[in-house]
Design an enzyme around this catalytic site. Structure first.
Site, short mmCIF file in Angstrom:
data_model
loop_
_atom_site.label_atom_id
_atom_site.label_comp_id
_atom_site.label_asym_id
_atom_site.label_seq_id
_atom_site.Cartn_x
_atom_site.Cartn_y
_atom_site.Cartn_z
N LYS A 62 53.13 15.93 72.46
CA LYS A 62 54.28 15.67 73.34
C LYS A 62 54.06 16.24 74.74
O LYS A 62 54.53 15.68 75.72
CB LYS A 62 55.57 16.24 72.73
CG LYS A 62 56.09 15.43 71.56
CD LYS A 62 57.56 15.67 71.28
CE LYS A 62 58.06 14.72 70.20
NZ LYS A 62 59.46 14.96 69.81
N LYS B 183 61.31 7.05 67.12
CA LYS B 183 62.58 6.74 67.78
C LYS B 183 62.40 6.54 69.28
O LYS B 183 63.00 5.70 69.89
CB LYS B 183 63.51 7.95 67.62
CG LYS B 183 64.50 7.86 66.53
CD LYS B 183 65.58 8.90 66.79
CE LYS B 183 65.58 9.99 65.77
NZ LYS B 183 64.96 11.22 66.13
N LYS C 104 52.53 6.47 64.78
CA LYS C 104 53.78 6.66 64.02
C LYS C 104 54.92 5.82 64.61
O LYS C 104 55.06 5.74 65.83
CB LYS C 104 54.15 8.15 64.09
CG LYS C 104 55.34 8.55 63.27
CD LYS C 104 55.72 10.01 63.50
CE LYS C 104 56.72 10.17 64.62
NZ LYS C 104 57.62 11.32 64.49
P1 ATP Z 1 61.15 11.31 68.40
O1 ATP Z 1 60.49 10.00 68.72
O2 ATP Z 1 62.35 11.59 69.25
O3 ATP Z 1 60.19 12.45 68.31
P2 ATP Z 1 61.13 10.76 65.59
O4 ATP Z 1 61.31 9.30 65.32
O5 ATP Z 1 59.78 11.32 65.44
O6 ATP Z 1 61.78 11.12 66.98
P3 ATP Z 1 62.59 12.97 64.45
O7 ATP Z 1 64.02 13.12 64.76
O8 ATP Z 1 61.61 13.84 65.13
O9 ATP Z 1 62.14 11.46 64.64
O10 ATP Z 1 62.37 13.08 62.89
C1 ATP Z 1 63.36 12.97 61.92
C2 ATP Z 1 62.74 12.97 60.56
O11 ATP Z 1 62.13 11.70 60.31
C3 ATP Z 1 61.62 14.00 60.37
O12 ATP Z 1 61.73 14.54 59.09
C4 ATP Z 1 60.38 13.20 60.51
O13 ATP Z 1 59.30 13.77 59.78
C5 ATP Z 1 60.79 11.88 59.90
N1 ATP Z 1 60.02 10.79 60.50
C6 ATP Z 1 59.98 10.45 61.80
N2 ATP Z 1 59.20 9.39 61.99
C7 ATP Z 1 58.74 9.03 60.78
C8 ATP Z 1 57.87 7.99 60.30
N3 ATP Z 1 57.35 7.12 61.14
N4 ATP Z 1 57.60 7.93 58.99
C9 ATP Z 1 58.14 8.82 58.13
N5 ATP Z 1 58.95 9.82 58.49
C10 ATP Z 1 59.25 9.93 59.80
#
Ligand code: ATP
Ligand code: LTN
Length: 327
Positions: free
Chosen positions: A111, A195, A192
């Site tokens: 990040k 969001k 990955k």
């Molecule tokens: P950001 O893009 O803002 O970093 P993010 O999509 O990575 O957000 P988080 O809020 O950081 O989401 O994560 C929420 C939960 O969802 C965490 O437990 C994370 O491990 C899980 N998670 C996020 N993305 C994935 C994915 N692609 N597959 C499985 N689990 C996920």
């Protein structure tokens, strides 16, 4: 009863990845464990947030938790920033965490590379996460694999603190979904599904229009082999769709391979879209029912009342052990 806790950041409408990696796990185990689920809004400001958007996202995430099957009678649901003890505990833990440990966190490395100017909050983020977990003596922390390293750091900090000041914290364990699934971006399946991704086409959000979801799945990157076979290295796109299908239907990878052994990619994708849309439609219907109801505030009032008491007790215990008292 064992305790389970997790949080998601209100950084935008949650994705199918968040749902499969974290929320579905919470739903699955909510009858077995004492469950705490929160909105990690303090974590979200480690990268820039628009204040108006942030408040909207907090409310929407709360409604989505419930719409996804989180039962407010079985989970204690709260907003992290409403509980001032998290940040207080985090400071005490920060002074028991090494710079070197935080420098090794891969999420920080990723990040921080994406921003010209990143804050010190982005660097200390995992300590606040440790505070969230340790304040409640959580035994299990359902997260996607990308967060495993942070839960392991929370373990290390807890073990160190217990050794130095006496038994204070339960040592938590990450709870990774059975297949260890990390849902990947549909356009670039080596990345990955996230969001905060810039490319909308690769990310399925729980509030996306169902026709848009179908288009995204039908347009997912695949390969030229035309065999539905799980092989994340050579066939990351198809393997990702198999993972999604498996997580939604609970079918094993090998059963899915047999079921689609004579299908072409178009047929397979249509079936993936069908099961995803079916699941997401139920979530969207429930979301629309509750997004403007008073129940949401009642849930939060109840949650903060309970969690403030618990976290306060832990904070006072830590302070006492560390010598913060009048003598
Ligand atoms: P950001 O893009 O803002 O970093 P993010 O999509 O990575 O957000 P988080 O809020 O950081 O989401 O994560 C929420 C939960 O969802 C965490 O437990 C994370 O491990 C899980 N998670 C996020 N993305 C994935 C994915 N692609 N597959 C499985 N689990 C996920
Ligand atoms: N860092 C996590 C969100 C998060 C969390 C936690 C998860 C904050 N505190 C405590 C589990 C336990 C993320 O970005 N997904």
């Amino acid at each position: 009863m064992k305790k389970m806790l997790t949080g998601l950041q209100p950084t935008g409408v949650i994705t199918l990845g968040n749902y499969i990696g974290a929320i579905k796990q919470m739903v699955k185990y909510q009858d077995e464990y004492e469950s705490y689920l929160f909105i990690a809004d303090l974590h979200s400001i480690t990268v820039p947030q628009d204040p108006t958007e942030l408040s909207k996202n907090i409310k929407s995430l709360l409604a989505l938790y419930i719409a996804c099957g989180i039962d407010p009678n079985k989970n204690i649901i709260f907003i992290q920033s409403e509980n001032e003890y998290h940040a207080n505990i985090s400071w005490l833990l920060e002074c028991n965490t090494y710079y070197g440990e935080l420098s090794r966190m891969t999420q920080f490395k990723d990040k921080s590379k994406k921003q010209v100017n990143f804050t010190s909050g982005l660097f200390t983020y995992p300590v606040l996460m440790a505070a969230d977990i340790l304040a409640y003596d959580a035994d299990y922390v359902p997260v996607g694999v990308d967060q495993k390293q942070h839960v392991e750091l929370a373990r290390d900090i807890a073990i160190r603190f217990n050794k130095k000041y006496g038994d204070t914290f339960t040592i938590p364990e990450p709870l990774i979904s059975a297949s260890g699934t990390k849902i990947m971006d549909l356009v670039d399946p080596t990345k990955k599904m996230s969001k905060s991704s810039d490319n909308q086409k690769g990310v399925i959000r729980l509030l996306d229009d169902v026709n848009v979801i179908r288009k995204k799945i039908m347009g997912a990157t695949t390969d030229s082999e035309m065999i539905v076979k799980f092989d994340p290295i050579n066939k990351p796109g198809i393997s990702n769709l198999i993972n999604i299908y498996s997580a939604i239907t609970n079918m094993s990878i090998s059963d899915i391979e047999s079921k689609f052994s004579t299908s072409n990619y178009g047929q397979f994708k249509r079936e993936v879209a069908d099961v995803v849309i079916d699941e997401i439609t139920k979530i969207q219907n429930k979301y629309n029912e509750i997004i403007n109801s008073d129940t949401l505030n009642e849930i939060l009032d109840n949650g903060i009342k309970i969690t403030r008491e618990i976290a306060k007790k832990k904070f006072e215990d830590m302070k006492h052990k560390m010598g913060f008292m009048r003598v």
